[in-house]
Design a protein around this motif. Structure first.
Motif, PDB file in Angstrom:
ATOM      1  N   UNK A 260       0.785  -1.222  -0.054  1.00 17.86           N
ATOM      2  CA  UNK A 260       0.042  -0.043   0.069  1.00 17.86           C
ATOM      3  C   UNK A 260       0.850   1.256   0.112  1.00 17.86           C
ATOM      4  N   UNK A 261       0.642   2.106  -0.847  1.00 21.10           N
ATOM      5  CA  UNK A 261       1.452   3.521  -1.015  1.00 21.10           C
ATOM      6  C   UNK A 261       0.368   4.492  -0.691  1.00 21.10           C
ATOM      7  N   UNK A 262       0.787   5.715  -0.338  1.00 22.10           N
ATOM      8  CA  UNK A 262       0.089   6.893   0.034  1.00 22.10           C
ATOM      9  C   UNK A 262       0.572   8.011  -0.387  1.00 22.10           C
ATOM     10  N   UNK A 263       0.109   9.134  -0.886  1.00 20.24           N
ATOM     11  CA  UNK A 263       0.647  10.370  -0.988  1.00 20.24           C
ATOM     12  C   UNK A 263      -0.432  11.355  -0.853  1.00 20.24           C
ATOM     13  N   UNK A 264       0.059  12.741  -0.914  1.00 20.56           N
ATOM     14  CA  UNK A 264      -1.062  13.897  -0.576  1.00 20.56           C
ATOM     15  C   UNK A 264      -0.806  15.015  -1.490  1.00 20.56           C
ATOM     16  N   UNK A 265      -1.757  15.204  -2.117  1.00 20.72           N
ATOM     17  CA  UNK A 265      -1.823  16.121  -3.156  1.00 20.72           C
ATOM     18  C   UNK A 265      -2.497  17.784  -2.530  1.00 20.72           C
ATOM     19  N   UNK A 266      -1.713  18.620  -2.907  1.00 20.20           N
ATOM     20  CA  UNK A 266      -2.028  20.021  -2.469  1.00 20.20           C
ATOM     21  C   UNK A 266      -3.351  20.627  -3.428  1.00 20.20           C
ATOM     22  N   UNK A 267      -4.505  20.998  -2.862  1.00 23.41           N
ATOM     23  CA  UNK A 267      -5.546  21.403  -3.824  1.00 23.41           C
ATOM     24  C   UNK A 267      -5.068  22.874  -4.549  1.00 23.41           C
ATOM     25  N   UNK A 268      -5.945  22.946  -5.738  1.00 24.17           N
ATOM     26  CA  UNK A 268      -5.496  23.952  -6.568  1.00 24.17           C
ATOM     27  C   UNK A 268      -6.142  25.328  -5.785  1.00 24.17           C
ATOM     28  N   UNK A 275      -5.940  16.064  -0.877  1.00 24.80           N
ATOM     29  CA  UNK A 275      -6.541  14.858  -1.360  1.00 24.80           C
ATOM     30  C   UNK A 275      -5.336  13.766  -1.121  1.00 24.80           C
ATOM     31  N   UNK A 276      -5.889  12.739  -0.744  1.00 24.17           N
ATOM     32  CA  UNK A 276      -5.128  11.604  -0.587  1.00 24.17           C
ATOM     33  C   UNK A 276      -5.144  10.676  -1.364  1.00 24.17           C
ATOM     34  N   UNK A 290      -5.887  -1.720  -6.418  1.00 24.90           N
ATOM     35  CA  UNK A 290      -7.123  -0.709  -6.655  1.00 24.90           C
ATOM     36  C   UNK A 290      -6.422   0.723  -6.085  1.00 24.90           C
ATOM     37  N   UNK A 291      -7.287   1.721  -6.432  1.00 25.30           N
ATOM     38  CA  UNK A 291      -7.023   3.065  -6.308  1.00 25.30           C
ATOM     39  C   UNK A 291      -7.963   3.652  -5.723  1.00 25.30           C
ATOM     40  N   UNK A 292      -7.629   4.708  -4.804  1.00 24.29           N
ATOM     41  CA  UNK A 292      -8.387   5.180  -3.831  1.00 24.29           C
ATOM     42  C   UNK A 292      -7.990   6.662  -3.887  1.00 24.29           C
ATOM     43  N   UNK A 293      -8.721   7.671  -4.404  1.00 26.80           N
ATOM     44  CA  UNK A 293      -8.636   9.167  -4.365  1.00 26.80           C
ATOM     45  C   UNK A 293      -9.766  10.051  -3.545  1.00 26.80           C
TER      46      UNK A 293
END
Length: 715
Positions: A260-268, A275-276, A290-293
């Protein structure tokens, strides 16, 4: 053309350059001014389809039901974002007026479109229709599929790397990995030679941390582009890469099948939440299962931690080492997935109002959940046990006046201890009690018990691995007490209490029987090795400012380390822990307690970040065979006594050789000093002789005079 290329121009040439005409399509590498202007004016065009999704498998209805179907679709998909004006288009057949079974939906942002796709693809609409949702940009890829199927090319078989090769070490050693500075090193723990034997070293191997898989088959590294796993018999080769940009956290499933890998995206938009992005990869193939956003708020439940306040790991694995189920905590729900299809069990989550935390049994498909007390007691706190996949509640315990609750599973899944902090009647203070679930017994009986002084603060709790004992550090003093309990025989009984110990953490040996009472960080690295079988202290040691303690997988050695949070004493120590004590033997050098808690060797490292033993897979021997080996361990140990003696002789020879070299170096230095001293004395003597030679006395006869004196008598 050749004539034109061979033309030369000089002052006598009467033809003007402007009169030359090049062949059509030829510029001979010379760009015109117009071309340069056009290149600067190149524009990038956006197709504008990133915010559009295609929803297939909709019901086919007549014109009179068109508005009703459109309203249902709009209501279902508007939960994930704002649908643009005229952004929902449902095509109909011209001759019949029936819908075609699909529609197009356009959102304000691509992120809203992706969120809608992730949460609706494969979900039911009514009882008969399962939605198939795709991004509009993916249609070209689907339309380009050839009509004729061509079988894939058969590739020759290439054997995989032997990821368990390290277990066949002739010396029976264990490996560990360390990170210091920019270097990452894998080493053998060569306790006989009293040193760490290097295996593999690489600078900038990872950008943040490394992590072993559950059974030590893989070493995972984290990079800006994603994660990678390493291993094999021929060295630490890269076995697979997992593309996940800006990955921050990783987690292996218990059976090493998934990563399982996890990252975080800064919102525009600054007003939006992060968003994770979660990916579950097949470890061997690298395929995304499986991909989850989702928004980070969807994961901020329970005890939050990590880089965005997210509770990690988000996915918690159940079913033991088979990797059959995984679950996540949501708002008022626990979503349980099965790995056969990576979909929710029964296509729906388990609804539990105000659920705060849950944890799986280490061995069975059972999880425990905790619901806090809310509304001033209108909603009572409770701990429940659920069976998966049936989702049946096996047992429930109602709790009163609850302030906080923590759950601790025993490693075999036989017991669940629930630490409950309750308010006093005045609501001004709290006290601690325990609820013990006996999972393997009929109807799962529950036993409540308290400490001798229930007002003591519980600092640490730890089960004995594969055992029926546990230890508790409790008290409010700077030197708290440590108590040991047994649950054998169907009743909780106290074994002993150690008064005023300088400890704030408990570390059981993986094989049980022994425990380390550790005083980490603010307690300045005090360690007490304790034999729980005999209820006696084996050794008291110190590793100043130690921050971490970790047993090796066999329970024979333990590592203590000081990480770079402290500027001084960075590095790690390796200690001997049980020697022959578990098998009841005696050593050749004296009583066994002398072997426990003994410092074997010390490795200082500047900027030391991480120490981690390489785990071992479960034994392939049956419990009966292991018991037989323990009973006859003296007989089996004779096979290795010769090796031990050889090692002892070798160490003695090495020590003698070292002393001999030191003696020879000393004698060589003394001889050189004597030679230099004698030469200096000789030079000084020669210099003295020269000086004496220069100071010779000279006698010279100047004059001679004869004179006669008269006789003089003296009376």
């Amino acid at each position: 053309m050749a004539d034109i290329m061979s033309m030369t121009f000089d002052d006598k040439t009467t033809e003007s350059l402007h009169s030359l005409i090049l062949p059509p399509g030829e510029d001979f590498g010379i760009k015109s001014d117009d071309e340069e202007l056009h290149e600067d004016d190149q524009l990038e065009f956006d197709a504008g389809f990133e915010s559009i999704i295609v929803v297939d498998n909709l019901p086919v209805v007549l014109q009179k039901k068109f508005d009703k179907l459109e309203a249902v679709v709009r209501r279902k998909f508007s939960r994930f974002g704002v649908i643009k004006e005229n952004g929902l288009w449902m095509p109909v057949e011209e001759d019949t007026g029936k819908t075609r079974g699909y529609c197009f939906i356009e959102y304000n942002t691509p992120q809203e479109a992706e969120l809608a796709k992730e949460n609706t693809n494969g979900r039911k609409l009514g009882k008969e229709h399962i939605l198939a949702v795709k991004m509009f940009d993916e249609i070209d890829k689907l339309m380009s599929v050839p009509d004729k199927w061509d079988p894939p090319e058969t590739k020759p078989y290439t054997p995989l790397e032997n990821v368990h090769h390290w277990l066949a070490d002739e010396k029976g050693r264990d490996q560990f990995v360390i990170r210091s500075g920019s270097d990452t090193e894998v080493m053998w723990n060569d306790a006989r030679q009293l040193k760490a034997d290097p295996v593999h070293k690489r600078p900038f191997w990872t950008e943040s941390f490394v992590q072993w898989s559950r059974f030590g088959s893989y070493l995972a590294t984290v990079h800006r582009q994603g994660a990678a796993v390493w291993g094999g018999a021929s060295g630490f080769n890269r076995l697979m890469r997992y593309v996940h940009p800006q990955v921050k956290l990783i987690d292996f499933s218990p059976g090493e099948k998934y990563l399982v890998t996890c990252s975080s995206q800064e919102p525009s938009n600054p007003r939006d939440t992060r968003r994770v992005v979660l990916n579950i990869f097949d470890v061997r193939t690298g395929k995304v299962m499986k991909e989850l956003k989702e928004s980070a708020d969807e994961f901020a439940f329970g005890d939050t931690c990590g880089f965005t306040g997210v509770s990690w790991p988000i996915f918690r694995w159940g079913g033991g080492n088979e990797d059959k189920y995984f679950a996540r905590l949501g708002k008022n729900v626990i979503s349980v997935y099965e790995t056969e299809t990576f979909n929710l069990i029964d296509k729906k989550s388990i609804h539990v109002e105000n659920v705060m935390d849950f944890c799986w049994s280490p061995t069975d498909s059972i999880f425990a959940l905790f619901v806090p007390e809310l509304g001033g007691g209108n909603q009572l706190a409770r701990v429940s046990l659920f069976q998966i996949p049936s989702k049946v509640e096996l047992r429930k315990k109602i709790l009163f006046s609850v302030s906080d609750c923590k759950m601790y599973w025993q490693s075999n899944g036989e017991y669940l201890a629930v630490k409950v902090e309750r308010y006093t009647k005045t609501k001004t203070n709290t006290y601690t009690g325990f609820e013990l679930f006996r999972i393997k017994e009929r109807d799962i009986p529950i036993e409540a018990f308290e400490l001798d002084n229930k007002n003591d603060k519980v600092i640490s709790f730890a089960w004995e691995p594969k055992g029926d004992r546990f230890a508790v550090i409790h008290g409010d003093n700077p030197r708290p007490d440590v108590s040991f309990y047994s649950v054998k025989g169907g009743k909780v009984s106290k074994l002993t209490t150690l008064k005023q110990k300088q400890a704030n953490a408990l570390f059981w040996s993986p094989s049980g029987h022994f425990i380390i009472l550790a005083g980490l960080k603010g307690f300045n690295g005090q360690f007490e090795f304790y034999n729980v079988d005999e209820l006696q202290t084996i050794a008291i040691t110190e590793h100043f400012m130690a921050t971490d303690v970790e047993w090796d997988p066999t329970g024979r050695y333990v590592a203590t380390s000081v990480t770079s949070g402290h500027e001084m004493e960075n590095g790690f120590n390796i200690w001997s822990c049980n020697g022959w004590a578990l098998c009841g033997g005696t050593s050749r050098t004296g009583p066994e307690p002398a072997l426990n808690g003994k410092l074997l060797y010390r490795v200082p490292k500047d900027h030391f970040f991480q120490f981690s033993w390489r785990p071992r897979p479960p034994s392939l021997l049956s419990p009966e065979k292991e018991e037989e080996i323990l009973k006859n361990l003296k007989k089996y140990s004779k096979n290795y006594e010769t090796d031990d003696q050889d090692i002892s002789v070798l160490l003695s020879e090495q020590e003698c050789e070292k002393r001999k070299q030191l003696k020879e170096e000393w004698e060589r230095w003394v001889n050189e000093w004597k030679r230099d001293h004698d030469e200096q004395m000789l030079r000084d003597r020669e210099a003295s002789d020269v000086e004496e030679a220069e100071q010779v006395e000279v006698e010279e006869l100047v004059d001679v005079t004869d004179e006669i004196f008269p006789d003089v008598r003296i009376f």
